[in-house]
Design an enzyme around this catalytic site. Structure first.
Site, short mmCIF file in Angstrom:
data_model
loop_
_atom_site.label_atom_id
_atom_site.label_comp_id
_atom_site.label_asym_id
_atom_site.label_seq_id
_atom_site.Cartn_x
_atom_site.Cartn_y
_atom_site.Cartn_z
N ARG A 1 0.83 -1.21 0.00
CA ARG A 1 0.00 0.00 0.00
C ARG A 1 0.87 1.26 0.00
O ARG A 1 0.35 2.38 0.07
CB ARG A 1 -0.90 0.04 1.24
CG ARG A 1 -1.66 -1.21 1.55
CD ARG A 1 -2.51 -1.70 0.42
NE ARG A 1 -3.57 -0.79 0.05
CZ ARG A 1 -4.51 -1.05 -0.83
NH1 ARG A 1 -4.52 -2.21 -1.45
NH2 ARG A 1 -5.43 -0.17 -1.10
N LYS B 1 15.49 -6.44 3.16
CA LYS B 1 15.91 -5.39 4.10
C LYS B 1 17.35 -5.55 4.57
O LYS B 1 18.03 -4.57 4.85
CB LYS B 1 14.96 -5.34 5.30
CG LYS B 1 13.58 -4.81 4.93
CD LYS B 1 12.66 -4.72 6.12
CE LYS B 1 11.26 -4.31 5.66
NZ LYS B 1 10.30 -4.23 6.74
N ASN C 1 14.91 -0.29 5.62
CA ASN C 1 13.71 -0.27 4.77
C ASN C 1 13.63 1.01 3.93
O ASN C 1 12.70 1.18 3.16
CB ASN C 1 12.43 -0.43 5.61
CG ASN C 1 12.11 0.82 6.41
OD1 ASN C 1 12.97 1.66 6.64
ND2 ASN C 1 10.87 0.94 6.86
N GLY D 1 8.35 -12.97 17.76
CA GLY D 1 9.09 -13.01 16.50
C GLY D 1 10.49 -12.45 16.68
O GLY D 1 10.75 -11.67 17.62
N GLY E 1 13.00 -9.92 10.56
CA GLY E 1 13.34 -8.56 10.15
C GLY E 1 12.50 -7.51 10.84
O GLY E 1 13.01 -6.47 11.26
N ASN F 1 10.19 -16.31 20.48
CA ASN F 1 10.32 -16.70 19.07
C ASN F 1 10.28 -18.22 18.93
O ASN F 1 10.65 -18.95 19.85
CB ASN F 1 11.64 -16.17 18.50
CG ASN F 1 11.65 -16.26 16.98
OD1 ASN F 1 10.67 -15.89 16.34
ND2 ASN F 1 12.73 -16.77 16.40
N ARG F 2 9.79 -18.66 17.78
CA ARG F 2 9.72 -20.11 17.51
C ARG F 2 11.10 -20.74 17.61
O ARG F 2 11.28 -21.75 18.26
CB ARG F 2 9.10 -20.32 16.11
CG ARG F 2 8.96 -21.75 15.71
CD ARG F 2 8.31 -21.85 14.35
NE ARG F 2 9.11 -21.22 13.30
CZ ARG F 2 8.77 -21.20 12.03
NH1 ARG F 2 7.63 -21.76 11.64
NH2 ARG F 2 9.54 -20.61 11.12
#
Ligand code: NDP
Length: 291
Positions: free
Chosen positions: A17, A67, A88, A138, A141, A162-163
């Site tokens: 967007r 990134k 970014n 998480g 990035g 985080n996983r």
């Protein structure tokens, strides 16, 4: 006069967007820019961005999965980009010689994701981060970009869940010095053992993007919790509803998207747009219920 050109580069990038947001910023500020999407193959980021710069464009935004490569292209980088190891936003400043202060000239690289998230939480959602307990889900990035500015906002504690535990540990280790400086307790844990009743829960994992459920137990929520997913649009709806079902305040990532874009616009154009107006317009365009 031909408008200055910018682009967002990613793969995929069709969903972005950013062109609509930057067009609204420019219109609001009586500025004129030409901002497009540029999808590039995973092995062609550097050549694509160099071609864009050579063709006269002034800068670009960079999204998944480029990134980290974008950061490596910055001759000058901001502290927040260095902490994230990811950028970014690139501004194609002249890439030869030295500047007035004797520093190297060249492309400027920044990471505006974290400051965008912090502004959305504190200004748009009205939730102060100072003294709060924050769960950051998480360690990819987006989490890397968010953590530095989150710490600088002065919460009492940030827990990274985080996983892959190692990645969370490494992200925490990189930010330990900053956390000590700001007297923030920084911890890492697993998704199964994320903790209870945080003030702010941030889903910076890609579970919503993959259409999966919230990756942590509902006990991380309390009635006053702000639970924010970095995803926006229809894919964010299940997370937002999960939060609301458990009496927390659910929010999507559209505000962060607009705020990080405003910071990039400022880097390129030196003007700050009124983000509240643009966020309202983007919500109308996306037909997403305001959070
Ligand atoms: P990355 O691919 O870099 O990281 C993905 C993260 O999600 C990793 O921590 C990964 O864990 C975790 N993850 C992936 N699948 C699962 C799963 N099934 N269960 C639990 N955890 C999982 O992605 P990004 O960090 O770049 O992006 C994350 C999200 O943030 C995306 O949805 C993206 O669209 C959004 N985003 C939104 C922005 C905005 O402005 N609103 C800006 C930037 C990103 P592991 O380490 O174990 O692999």
């Amino acid at each position: 006069m031909t408008p200055d050109r910018y682009a967002v580069i990613g793969n995929p990038v069709g969903h972005s967007r950013s062109p609509a947001i930057h067009a609204l910023f420019a219109r609001q500020l009586a500025d004129s820019i030409d901002y497009t999407r540029l999808e590039c193959p995973n092995d062609a980021f550097v050549s694509t961005v160099r071609q864009l710069a050579t063709s006269g464009a002034k800068g670009c935004n960079v999204t998944v999965p480029f990134k980290f490569e974008a950061y490596a292209l910055g001759a000058r980088t901001t502290p927040r980009a260095r902490l994230a190891g990811a950028a970014n936003t690139l501004r194609f400043d002249s890439d030869a010689g030295v500047d007035a202060a004797g520093g190297a000239k060249g492309w400027f690289a920044d990471n505006t994701d974290g400051i965008g998230l912090v502004r959305d939480i504190e200004i748009n959602a009205g939730v102060p981060l100072a003294g709060s307990r924050v769960l950051l889900i998480g360690a990819g990035g987006a989490a890397a970009g968010a953590l530095g500015p989150l710490i600088e906002a002065g919460p009492s504690q940030v827990v990274i869940a985080n996983r892959t535990r190692d990645k969370g540990m490494m992200l925490a280790a990189r930010h330990l010095h900053l956390a000590r400086t700001h007297q923030v307790m920084l911890l890492d844990t697993t998704l199964d053992d994320a903790g209870r009743a945080f003030d702010v829960v941030i889903n910076a994992s890609s579970t919503s993007l993959a259409g999966e459920e919230a990756p942590v137990d509902e006990q991380v929520l309390a009635p006053d919790t702000l639970a924010i997913d970095l995803m926006y649009g229809p894919l964010a709806v299940p997370f937002v509803e999960w939060a609301r079902r458990h009496h927390a305040t659910g929010r999507d990532g559209l505000g962060m998207l607009v705020e990080q874009a405003a910071e990039a616009f400022f880097i390129w154009r030196g003007q700050r747009p009124d983000t509240a107006l643009v966020l309202a317009e983007m919500r109308r365009q996306l037909d997403v219920e305001p959070s």
